[in-house]
Scaffold this motif. Sequence first.
Motif, PDB file in Angstrom:
ATOM      1  N   TYR A 103       1.070  -1.322  -0.112  1.00  0.00           N
ATOM      2  CA  TYR A 103      -0.179   0.305   0.099  1.00  0.00           C
ATOM      3  C   TYR A 103       0.691   1.170  -0.022  1.00  0.00           C
ATOM      4  CZ  TYR A 103      -3.170   3.214   1.945  1.00  0.00           C
ATOM      5  OH  TYR A 103      -4.200   4.963   1.758  1.00  0.00           O
ATOM      6  N   ASN A 104       2.292   1.117   0.956  1.00  0.00           N
ATOM      7  CA  ASN A 104       2.962   2.558   1.038  1.00  0.00           C
ATOM      8  C   ASN A 104       3.730   3.002  -0.691  1.00  0.00           C
ATOM      9  OD1 ASN A 104       1.975   3.626   3.650  1.00  0.00           O
ATOM     10  ND2 ASN A 104       2.367   1.855   3.981  1.00  0.00           N
ATOM     11  N   ARG A 105       4.296   1.523  -0.758  1.00  0.00           N
ATOM     12  CA  ARG A 105       4.767   1.711  -2.037  1.00  0.00           C
ATOM     13  C   ARG A 105       3.688   2.443  -2.728  1.00  0.00           C
ATOM     14  NH1 ARG A 105       7.562  -3.089  -4.840  1.00  0.00           N
ATOM     15  NH2 ARG A 105       5.939  -3.936  -5.697  1.00  0.00           N
ATOM     16  N   GLY A 106       2.640   1.805  -3.124  1.00  0.00           N
ATOM     17  CA  GLY A 106       1.780   2.579  -4.132  1.00  0.00           C
ATOM     18  C   GLY A 106       1.767   3.722  -3.306  1.00  0.00           C
ATOM     19  N   LEU A 107       1.603   3.914  -2.476  1.00  0.00           N
ATOM     20  CA  LEU A 107       1.457   5.537  -2.495  1.00  0.00           C
ATOM     21  C   LEU A 107       2.526   6.313  -3.246  1.00  0.00           C
ATOM     22  CD1 LEU A 107      -0.035   6.235   1.257  1.00  0.00           C
ATOM     23  CD2 LEU A 107      -1.223   6.463  -1.024  1.00  0.00           C
ATOM     24  N   LEU A 108       3.636   5.752  -2.520  1.00  0.00           N
ATOM     25  CA  LEU A 108       4.952   6.089  -3.722  1.00  0.00           C
ATOM     26  C   LEU A 108       4.559   6.554  -4.821  1.00  0.00           C
ATOM     27  CD1 LEU A 108       7.880   7.180  -3.196  1.00  0.00           C
ATOM     28  CD2 LEU A 108       8.355   5.132  -2.975  1.00  0.00           C
ATOM     29  N   PHE A 109       4.480   5.052  -5.666  1.00  0.00           N
ATOM     30  CA  PHE A 109       4.354   5.652  -7.455  1.00  0.00           C
ATOM     31  C   PHE A 109       3.082   6.798  -7.740  1.00  0.00           C
ATOM     32  CE2 PHE A 109       5.515   0.962  -7.088  1.00  0.00           C
ATOM     33  CZ  PHE A 109       6.551   1.069  -7.284  1.00  0.00           C
TER      34      PHE A 109
END
Length: 130
Positions: A103-109
Motif C-alpha cells: 500500500y505504501n509503495r503504491g502511495l509512493l508510485f
Amino acid sequence: MAIKSGKRGGRFALLSGLTGCLLPALVFASPSDFADTALRLCKAGKLKDSLPYYARAIAQSPGQSDLYYNRALVYQQLSMFDAALSDWGTAIALKPRSSTSYYNRGLLFGQMKRHRQAIADYDRPLKLDN
C-alpha cells in the motif's frame, strides 16, 4: 560507515560522513537501540536526523523488514523517492505478505506519477487476503 574514535576518552564515536555528529558508542548495544532512537527522532519531527540511526540498525540487522519499512516512510516524507523505493522493495522482499508495504509503495508510485505501478501495488493486498 566507519567508526572513528572520538574525543572524551573513547566514550563517544564519530561516524564518518556525518559532520560533527557524535553518538554515544557505549550506549548502543543492539539494532533495537538504534531503531528506538530513530523512532524517537521521527516522533520529534527530526526525520533527517533519524536516517543515520536507521542505517546503523540495518547494518547490524539487515534481515529486519520493519527497519526498511520505517526508513522508507522517512525517505518518502522527505521526498527522497529513489531511496524510498529501494527500501520498500527490500521490505517487501523480506516480508512478501505485508499488505501495508505494498500500500505504501503504491502511495509512493502515485507521488512519482507512476500510476500503473501504483494500481498494481494497491491491488496486491486484495490478492494476499484471499
